[in-house]
Scaffold this motif. Structure first.
Motif, PDB file in Angstrom:
ATOM      1  N   ARG A   1       0.825  -1.210   0.000  1.00 15.67           N
ATOM      2  CA  ARG A   1       0.000   0.000   0.000  1.00 15.67           C
ATOM      3  C   ARG A   1       0.861   1.262   0.000  1.00 15.67           C
ATOM      4  NH1 ARG A   1      -5.180  -1.619   0.576  1.00 15.67           N
ATOM      5  NH2 ARG A   1      -5.612  -3.541   1.747  1.00 15.67           N
TER       6      ARG A   1
ATOM      7  N   VAL B   1      -3.730  -4.532  -5.810  1.00 13.68           N
ATOM      8  CA  VAL B   1      -3.742  -3.849  -4.513  1.00 13.68           C
ATOM      9  C   VAL B   1      -5.048  -3.086  -4.333  1.00 13.68           C
ATOM     10  CG1 VAL B   1      -2.648  -2.047  -3.122  1.00 13.68           C
ATOM     11  CG2 VAL B   1      -1.230  -3.703  -4.343  1.00 13.68           C
ATOM     12  N   ARG B   2      -5.444  -2.377  -5.367  1.00 17.87           N
ATOM     13  CA  ARG B   2      -6.695  -1.605  -5.280  1.00 17.87           C
ATOM     14  C   ARG B   2      -7.911  -2.499  -5.086  1.00 17.87           C
ATOM     15  NH1 ARG B   2      -6.776   2.286 -10.370  1.00 17.87           N
ATOM     16  NH2 ARG B   2      -5.944   0.374 -11.315  1.00 17.87           N
TER      17      ARG B   2
END
Length: 217
Positions: free
Chosen positions: A143, A186-187
């Protein structure tokens, strides 16, 4: 590009997997017996031909300082996953280990550290005459949040910059698609899948004398 975890996970008393303890500063990189991979990001006008030809074009300014990053995630933090202006093309540059080690051995810390240079004036003289600069920046997670340990950023100037571009470079790969794929995972919250795509960075055996490798920040 080789991918996968860089080290086996330890298990806590509660049975939860945890990353092994890290020293305050360490060089982590994808490397072989001959080469080490570093990352940079450029505008497409420079990055695309560099990847296509496997070498930096004449437009790459060899007289200027350039900063190389062995940490893929630190590069993602710096270039915003390849979305920042003039950093849309992310390159993985495979360079000769002997050249990388030469730069480390001839480097000076980019900032004054009294533990390494008690005499500030002497540090300034060393900095001015060094072809390379070592900077220790907080490592990043998926992140892009800071981790409690630091990774290398290496600045190359003068002789080191020229040799990097024209002698040490073995291969240049456009890894922008990889950056975008990891970012998308990741999103979406799939951190396990994102982690599986990361380059297999592992501790790099830095040469003796690498500036401020041991002291805590």
């Amino acid at each position: 590009m080789s991918t996968g975890p860089s080290a086996p996970l330890a298990t806590t008393a509660a049975g939860v997997s945890a990353a092994p303890a890290e020293p305050p500063r360490r060089i982590r990189a994808l490397h072989t017996e001959r080469t080490v991979t570093v990352y940079q990001a450029y505008a497409p006008a420079l990055g695309v031909p560099a990847a296509r030809d496997g070498r930096f074009p004449a437009a790459w300014k060899r007289e200027r300082m350039t900063w190389i990053k062995p940490s893929f995630l630190w590069m993602m933090y710096r270039c915003g996953w390849g979305t920042k202006a003039d950093q849309e093309t992310v390159l993985a540059i495979e360079i000769d280990r002997a050249g990388f080690d030469w730069a480390l051995s001839n480097a000076c810390l980019s900032h004054h550290d009294s533990a390494e240079h008690p005499d500030r004036a002497a540090w300034k003289r060393r900095l001015k005459g060094s072809p390379a600069r070592v900077q220790w920046d907080p490592e990043r997670d998926l992140r892009l949040q800071q981790l409690p340990y630091r990774s290398l950023q290496l600045g190359l100037a003068g002789e080191a910059s020229r040799r990097y571009a024209d002698e040490w470079t073995v291969a240049i790969t456009d890894v922008t698609p990889l950056a975008h794929e990891v970012h998308a995972l990741v999103r979406s919250g799939d951190l396990a899948a994102a982690a599986a795509l990361l380059p297999a960075e592992r501790p790099y055996p830095a040469p003796e004398g690498t500036p401020a490798l041991s002291p805590a920040s």
